[in-house]
Design a protein around this motif. Structure first.
Motif, short mmCIF file in Angstrom:
data_model
loop_
_atom_site.label_atom_id
_atom_site.label_comp_id
_atom_site.label_asym_id
_atom_site.label_seq_id
_atom_site.Cartn_x
_atom_site.Cartn_y
_atom_site.Cartn_z
N UNK A 52 0.87 -1.19 0.00
CA UNK A 52 0.00 0.00 0.00
C UNK A 52 0.89 1.23 0.00
N UNK A 53 1.33 1.68 -1.17
CA UNK A 53 2.35 2.74 -1.24
C UNK A 53 1.85 4.07 -0.67
N UNK A 54 2.67 4.64 0.19
CA UNK A 54 2.31 5.93 0.76
C UNK A 54 2.37 7.05 -0.25
N UNK A 55 3.27 6.90 -1.25
CA UNK A 55 3.39 7.96 -2.25
C UNK A 55 2.12 8.11 -3.07
N UNK A 56 1.35 7.01 -3.17
CA UNK A 56 0.15 7.07 -4.00
C UNK A 56 -0.89 8.02 -3.40
N UNK A 57 -0.99 8.03 -2.05
CA UNK A 57 -2.01 8.88 -1.42
C UNK A 57 -1.65 10.36 -1.49
N UNK A 58 -0.41 10.65 -1.88
CA UNK A 58 -0.03 12.06 -2.05
C UNK A 58 -0.59 12.63 -3.34
N UNK A 59 -0.99 11.75 -4.27
CA UNK A 59 -1.59 12.22 -5.51
C UNK A 59 -3.03 12.66 -5.24
N UNK A 60 -3.45 13.72 -5.91
CA UNK A 60 -4.78 14.27 -5.68
C UNK A 60 -5.88 13.30 -6.08
N UNK A 61 -5.60 12.40 -7.00
CA UNK A 61 -6.65 11.54 -7.54
C UNK A 61 -6.67 10.15 -6.91
N UNK A 62 -5.89 9.94 -5.86
CA UNK A 62 -5.84 8.62 -5.20
C UNK A 62 -6.15 8.79 -3.71
N UNK A 63 -7.15 8.05 -3.25
CA UNK A 63 -7.40 7.98 -1.82
C UNK A 63 -6.70 6.76 -1.21
N UNK A 64 -6.75 5.63 -1.92
CA UNK A 64 -6.00 4.44 -1.50
C UNK A 64 -5.67 3.61 -2.72
N UNK A 65 -4.55 2.90 -2.65
CA UNK A 65 -4.09 2.03 -3.73
C UNK A 65 -3.37 0.86 -3.09
N UNK A 66 -3.82 -0.36 -3.40
CA UNK A 66 -3.24 -1.57 -2.81
C UNK A 66 -2.89 -2.57 -3.90
N UNK A 67 -1.75 -3.23 -3.70
CA UNK A 67 -1.32 -4.32 -4.56
C UNK A 67 -1.19 -5.58 -3.71
N UNK A 68 -1.78 -6.69 -4.18
CA UNK A 68 -1.69 -7.95 -3.46
C UNK A 68 -1.29 -9.05 -4.43
N UNK A 69 -0.38 -9.90 -4.00
CA UNK A 69 0.03 -11.03 -4.82
C UNK A 69 0.24 -12.24 -3.92
N UNK A 70 -0.20 -13.40 -4.39
CA UNK A 70 -0.05 -14.64 -3.62
C UNK A 70 0.34 -15.77 -4.56
N UNK A 116 -6.37 -2.81 -6.15
CA UNK A 116 -7.59 -2.11 -5.77
C UNK A 116 -7.29 -0.61 -5.64
N UNK A 117 -8.24 0.19 -6.12
CA UNK A 117 -8.07 1.65 -6.13
C UNK A 117 -9.37 2.30 -5.66
N UNK A 118 -9.23 3.31 -4.83
CA UNK A 118 -10.36 4.12 -4.38
C UNK A 118 -10.02 5.58 -4.60
N UNK A 119 -10.91 6.30 -5.26
CA UNK A 119 -10.67 7.72 -5.53
C UNK A 119 -11.08 8.56 -4.33
N UNK A 120 -10.63 9.81 -4.28
CA UNK A 120 -11.14 10.72 -3.25
C UNK A 120 -12.63 11.01 -3.49
N UNK A 121 -13.24 11.67 -2.53
CA UNK A 121 -14.64 12.08 -2.67
C UNK A 121 -14.72 13.35 -3.50
N UNK A 122 -15.32 13.23 -4.69
CA UNK A 122 -15.49 14.39 -5.57
C UNK A 122 -16.96 14.82 -5.56
#
Length: 620
Positions: free
Chosen positions: A364-382, A447-453
């Motif tokens: 769950x990269x912290x740098x992603x949440x610094x972007x205005x268009x990203x609220x959360x971004x997660x990568x999962x691999x198994x 998985x990606x979730x945008x901010x509230x617009x």
């Protein structure tokens, strides 16, 4: 819960004569010379008859109506107490579940009455209700030549009943036992006792062997299991460089079956949170599964599968010597593309055992949440590896027949019998411990979730499942079937799904895309080595030098599902209104030549057409 449902199948075919291959009464049915609809003037019997087949459209489709009652009752107590400085939490539970099912079948046939109606006219006239049957008249002007009076005599209404019961008692306790530098050492333990009972009673006509449809016999069985388990959580590191958290989990379970004795399985897991953004996790575990009541005790039943007999027109083929050894005449041609397969339970089954290994990460990269268009971004691999030993299933019927013919090995040929004319009239394909199943692959999700617009929020979830291998070892023969389609059981090497949801105020709109990778199937049929075979007709996408070597590719599919949900505001009530459509673009499943029914594989693909639905949910 009560469920009433209805489904139907094509009109039931009637196969009869010495080479019908049903293994039942139908193999002895002929047409007597005194039958008024016998056009030959002499009796058709084992001396001159090979096979008669007809699907009587006049009788209409087979219709199956189910009435199923399901009852579930659960109750329990829970609480906590203190011992020393520790709080202990406990619960005791009991549940009872029962399923009573009744299925009524219309449109089937009574083969004993068909035999009466085709037998000597005087014998038929002496039986109450018997009406001579016109089986050889065909469809005539299209309305058919089997009259309603004839149908009334040979078409029964049959009812099967079954029930399944499970009683479960469990007790659990958990606590944080003591504090370690990285957290509390925790445990959970418990016991569970389960009792299973089940029975199946087919219609009396079926039990007597007089049904033209799939035969089956009554079955009843029960067993119980007592289990004990313990789980431990061991925190090793916390708030350190390159180790925000390092936790081990240990678990063991002992299962004592009344049918198979006692078995202990274990699990070891680890969670390493390298940073707040990156976590690695893995586990090694054992599994144990005892056969179910049906797998152990189910009575014999039959299904008719589309199977190619390689001894058809075998002269001059690589199968010639072995087909002669099997006693097949040199002029043999498979008379019926459907071969009757006998299946059922096997009380000699052993339990399945498994070993599993999983390893993966979450990022769950912290740098992603610094972007205005990203609220959360997660990568999962198994990544996973599973091995099942003594896997319970029937050998693929086509594979069993092929290996019998090519290898003449008793372990494949035992249970397969033929008439003097070469037709298979017995095919035992009961459940066995086939050997080993090994599979490995990996899953990858974003998985990606945008901010509230002002226009709402956007959620996107992309999941992928990749199968690297799926190996079945059947009686010491190993075969990787990943990417293959085999008789209604395909294993796609890649399946992917993208779910996009746009949510604003009291409503949401969802769009899901489902992708299924292509599969390869054997492209063969009962007409192999003839001008009308699948290969000769150009229906195999990858024709080989001979029909037996031809394959066909089932192209990939992309399905689109749409869903609209509205959440109206009503005081004292949560209300959810949903309308949706699956397979919105009406994508058809790819044609499958090796599938036994319907011309496609329902375990992989959606059926033909779109599926629409409307649901209303209320919570007071």
């Amino acid at each position: 819960n009560n469920r009433k449902s209805t489904n139907q199948a094509a009109p039931e075919p009637i196969f009869m004569g010495p080479d019908a291959g049903t293994g039942g009464l139908a193999d002895s049915v002929g047409i007597h010379e005194t039958n008024p609809y016998n056009p030959f003037g002499f009796t058709l019997d084992e001396n001159n008859l090979i096979f008669i087949g007809r699907r009587p459209l006049e009788g209409g489709p087979r219709v199956f109506k189910q009435n199923v009652d399901t009852t579930f009752i659960a109750m329990g107590f829970n609480g906590n107490f203190m011992a020393g400085d520790n709080d202990y939490y406990w619960d005791v539970n009991y549940s009872h579940g029962k399923n009573d099912a009744q299925q009524t079948t219309y449109g089937s046939y009574n083969i004993q009455r068909i035999k009466n109606a085709l037998g000597p006219l005087a014998d038929c006239q002496a039986l109450e209700g018997c009406v001579p049957l016109n089986l050889t008249g065909g469809q005539g002007d299209g309305s058919g030549t089997i009259t309603q009076d004839m149908l009334d005599y040979i078409q029964p209404v049959m009812t099967d009943v079954s029930d399944n019961v499970i009683d479960t008692f469990s007790a659990n306790i958990s606590a944080d036992l003591f504090e370690m530098p990285a957290g509390y050492f925790s445990f959970a333990a418990g016991i569970e006792s389960r009792e299973y009972r089940g029975s199946y009673q087919p219609d009396a006509l079926v039990v007597a062997g007089e049904s033209n449809g799939v035969p089956s016999t009554p079955t009843r069985g029960e067993y119980d299991v007592d289990e004990y388990y313990a789980e431990f959580k061991v925190p090793l590191l916390k708030d350190m460089a390159a180790a925000e958290e390092l936790t081990l989990t240990l678990a063991a379970r002992n299962s004592d079956y009344s049918t198979f004795g006692s078995e202990t399985t274990t699990k070891f897991g680890a969670l390493w949170r390298v940073t707040d953004e990156f976590m690695i996790r893995g586990a090694v575990s054992e599994g144990f599964r005892a056969p179910s009541i049906g797998e152990l005790y189910a009575g014999a039943s039959r299904y008719d599968a589309q199977i190619t007999d390689r001894c058809t027109n075998y002269v001059g083929t690589q199968f010639e010597a072995n087909c002669i050894e099997l006693g097949v005449p040199d002029d043999y041609a498979q008379p019926n593309p459907q071969i009757s397969i006998t299946t059922g339970g096997n009380p000699e089954l052993e339990a399945e055992k498994s070993d599993s290994t999983t390893f993966g990460f979450v990022y769950s990269p912290g740098w992603a949440t610094e972007a205005d268009w990203i609220n959360s971004l997660d990568f999962k691999a198994t990544y996973y590896e599973h091995e099942i030993r003594d896997a319970i299933q029937a050998i693929d019927a086509q594979t069993q027949l092929d290996r019998c013919i090519t290898e003449l090995d008793p372990k494949y040929c035992d249970g397969i019998s033929r008439t003097a004319g070469g037709t298979i009239n017995g095919f035992n394909n009961r459940l066995v411990n086939i050997g080993v199943i090994e599979t490995s692959g990996y899953d990858f999700n974003i998985s990606y979730v945008s901010p509230q617009y002002d226009w709402g929020t956007l959620n996107v979830n992309w999941t992928n499942a990749f199968v690297s291998e799926y190996v079945e070892e059947v009686l010491d023969v190993r075969e990787d079937i990943a990417g293959l389609e085999r008789n209604d059981s395909g294993i796609p090497e890649w399946k992917s799904m993208i779910n996009t949801t746009w949510k604003r105020n009291d409503w949401s709109l969802g769009w899901t895309m489902r992708y299924i990778d292509s599969l390869t199937e054997s492209c063969s049929d009962t007409l192999d080595n003839t001008p009308n075979s699948l290969t000769a007709l150009g229906l195999c996408s990858n024709p080989g030098a001979t029909d037996a070597a031809s394959t066909n590719e089932l192209d990939s599919r992309l399905y689109h599902d749409l869903q609209f949900t509205y959440y109206p505001e009503i005081d004292g009530m949560d209300l959810e209104l949903t309308v949706g459509i699956n397979n919105a673009l009406n994508e058809d499943p790819p044609a499958c030549y090796s599938c036994s029914l319907n011309g496609y594989d329902p375990s992989v693909y959606d059926p033909e057409g779109s599926f629409s639905y409307l649901s209303i949910r209320m919570k007071f």
